[in-house]
Design a protein around this motif. Structure first.
Motif, mmCIF file in Angstrom:
data_model
loop_
_atom_site.group_PDB
_atom_site.id
_atom_site.type_symbol
_atom_site.label_atom_id
_atom_site.label_comp_id
_atom_site.label_asym_id
_atom_site.label_seq_id
_atom_site.Cartn_x
_atom_site.Cartn_y
_atom_site.Cartn_z
ATOM 1 N N VAL A 59 -5.849 -0.296 -7.657
ATOM 2 C CA VAL A 59 -6.641 0.764 -8.294
ATOM 3 C C VAL A 59 -7.377 1.584 -7.238
ATOM 4 N N LEU A 60 -7.977 0.914 -6.261
ATOM 5 C CA LEU A 60 -8.690 1.629 -5.203
ATOM 6 C C LEU A 60 -7.743 2.536 -4.418
ATOM 7 N N ALA A 61 -6.565 2.025 -4.079
ATOM 8 C CA ALA A 61 -5.597 2.818 -3.316
ATOM 9 C C ALA A 61 -5.146 4.039 -4.115
ATOM 10 N N VAL A 62 -4.891 3.860 -5.397
ATOM 11 C CA VAL A 62 -4.455 4.986 -6.233
ATOM 12 C C VAL A 62 -5.578 6.014 -6.372
ATOM 13 N N CYS A 63 -6.779 5.567 -6.616
ATOM 14 C CA CYS A 63 -7.887 6.515 -6.795
ATOM 15 C C CYS A 63 -8.213 7.238 -5.490
ATOM 16 N N LEU A 64 -8.029 6.573 -4.378
ATOM 17 C CA LEU A 64 -8.156 7.216 -3.072
ATOM 18 C C LEU A 64 -7.108 8.319 -2.940
ATOM 19 N N ARG A 65 -5.900 8.032 -3.376
ATOM 20 C CA ARG A 65 -4.812 9.028 -3.342
ATOM 21 C C ARG A 65 -5.098 10.172 -4.304
ATOM 22 N N ARG A 66 -5.676 9.871 -5.456
ATOM 23 C CA ARG A 66 -6.018 10.940 -6.409
ATOM 24 C C ARG A 66 -6.955 11.952 -5.748
ATOM 25 N N PHE A 67 -7.927 11.472 -4.997
ATOM 26 C CA PHE A 67 -8.848 12.375 -4.313
ATOM 27 C C PHE A 67 -8.104 13.226 -3.287
ATOM 28 N N PHE A 68 -7.411 12.587 -2.364
ATOM 29 C CA PHE A 68 -6.790 13.314 -1.261
ATOM 30 C C PHE A 68 -5.709 14.260 -1.766
ATOM 31 N N SER A 69 -4.845 13.776 -2.644
ATOM 32 C CA SER A 69 -3.790 14.626 -3.201
ATOM 33 C C SER A 69 -4.387 15.794 -3.974
ATOM 34 N N GLY A 70 -5.473 15.531 -4.694
ATOM 35 C CA GLY A 70 -6.125 16.594 -5.450
ATOM 36 C C GLY A 70 -6.664 17.687 -4.549
ATOM 37 N N VAL A 71 -7.281 17.289 -3.453
ATOM 38 C CA VAL A 71 -7.800 18.278 -2.507
ATOM 39 C C VAL A 71 -6.652 19.102 -1.932
ATOM 40 N N LEU A 72 -5.591 18.433 -1.513
ATOM 41 C CA LEU A 72 -4.466 19.157 -0.906
ATOM 42 C C LEU A 72 -3.790 20.078 -1.914
ATOM 43 N N SER A 73 -3.620 19.607 -3.134
ATOM 44 C CA SER A 73 -2.983 20.441 -4.159
ATOM 45 C C SER A 73 -3.843 21.645 -4.518
ATOM 46 N N ALA A 74 -5.137 21.418 -4.704
ATOM 47 C CA ALA A 74 -6.031 22.499 -5.116
ATOM 48 C C ALA A 74 -6.229 23.549 -4.037
ATOM 49 N N TYR B 149 0.835 -1.201 0.000
ATOM 50 C CA TYR B 149 0.000 0.000 0.000
ATOM 51 C C TYR B 149 0.871 1.254 0.000
ATOM 52 N N GLU B 150 1.894 1.269 0.833
ATOM 53 C CA GLU B 150 2.765 2.446 0.922
ATOM 54 C C GLU B 150 3.553 2.658 -0.367
ATOM 55 N N LEU B 151 4.032 1.588 -0.990
ATOM 56 C CA LEU B 151 4.733 1.722 -2.275
ATOM 57 C C LEU B 151 3.796 2.254 -3.349
ATOM 58 N N VAL B 152 2.582 1.719 -3.397
ATOM 59 C CA VAL B 152 1.575 2.169 -4.361
ATOM 60 C C VAL B 152 1.256 3.642 -4.137
ATOM 61 N N THR B 153 1.076 4.014 -2.892
ATOM 62 C CA THR B 153 0.717 5.388 -2.566
ATOM 63 C C THR B 153 1.859 6.344 -2.888
ATOM 64 N N LEU B 154 3.085 5.938 -2.601
ATOM 65 C CA LEU B 154 4.232 6.774 -2.950
ATOM 66 C C LEU B 154 4.298 6.977 -4.463
ATOM 67 N N ALA B 155 4.145 5.901 -5.224
ATOM 68 C CA ALA B 155 4.189 6.007 -6.690
ATOM 69 C C ALA B 155 3.081 6.919 -7.199
ATOM 70 N N ALA B 156 1.886 6.767 -6.656
ATOM 71 C CA ALA B 156 0.762 7.602 -7.086
ATOM 72 C C ALA B 156 0.984 9.064 -6.716
ATOM 73 N N ALA B 157 1.399 9.313 -5.490
ATOM 74 C CA ALA B 157 1.612 10.684 -5.038
ATOM 75 C C ALA B 157 2.678 11.379 -5.881
ATOM 76 N N ARG B 158 3.734 10.658 -6.197
ATOM 77 C CA ARG B 158 4.798 11.254 -7.016
ATOM 78 C C ARG B 158 4.283 11.561 -8.412
ATOM 79 N N ARG B 159 3.535 10.642 -9.010
ATOM 80 C CA ARG B 159 3.012 10.875 -10.357
ATOM 81 C C ARG B 159 2.034 12.035 -10.373
#
Length: 190
Positions: free
Chosen positions: A145-160, A56-66
């Protein structure tokens, strides 16, 4: 801290102060809508419960970086450093996970996570087949996929909202902070 005006007090703050000794900037963003944060937490717990935490942490790191989310990238790099890898290993992972000595399945999972983060609609059958070729079952692929899409939401909120990474991440080695903060697609440091 954030582009938004945030309340001085929130029920979210009390719990963070008790647990962490400070109020993270991401909580300030969600303070006006604590029910949204609580729902995100519940969803996150449900997603994580179906995965190995290291994966999960590796997936989340990869998603957050991308996604260019330094905040999320730093947070998950800190977890990886604290629980799973030494500094040299984490340096190698953030420099080039494909050449970091990770198991081929971990490299494939991180590659897939980056692809999903960058363009979910662009994921094709051959991307899924590549994971299957590494022995990753369909239910595990869904978890990624669920972990990445969860990260897309949270990262998007923080970035925006311009939520800046907390000073607690200054304890990470400088080269790791720089590599994660300048990850693939890094935008304005959130």
């Amino acid at each position: 801290m954030t582009y938004l005006s945030t309340p001085d007090r929130s029920p979210l703050y009390d719990a963070a102060l008790a647990a962490q000794g400070y109020v993270p900037n991401y909580l300030r963003v969600f303070a006006p809508r604590p029910e949204v944060y609580e729902a995100w937490l519940r969803l996150g717990e449900t997603v994580r419960s179906g995965m190995d935490l290291r994966r999960y942490e590796l997936v989340t790191l990869a998603a957050a970086r991308r996604l260019g989310s330094a905040y999320c990238g730093l947070a998950h790099a800190a977890v990886l450093l604290d629980r799973f890898y030494g500094e040299a290993e984490l340096r190698a992972i953030v420099a080039d996970h494909g050449d970091a000595g990770l198991a081929p399945v971990d490299v494939a999972v991180m590659d897939f996570a980056g692809r999903v983060a960058a363009d979910p609609a662009g994921v094709a059958e051959e991307d899924v087949a590549a994971l299957r070729g590494h022995g990753v079952a369909d239910d595990e692929i869904l978890q990624i996929v669920l972990a990445v899409c969860l990260r897309r939401f949270f990262s998007g909120v923080l970035s925006a909202t311009g939520a800046a990474p907390d000073p607690v991440f200054d304890t990470l080695p400088g080269d790791i902070r720089a590599a994660v903060g300048a990850g693939e697609g890094a935008a304005h440091g959130t």
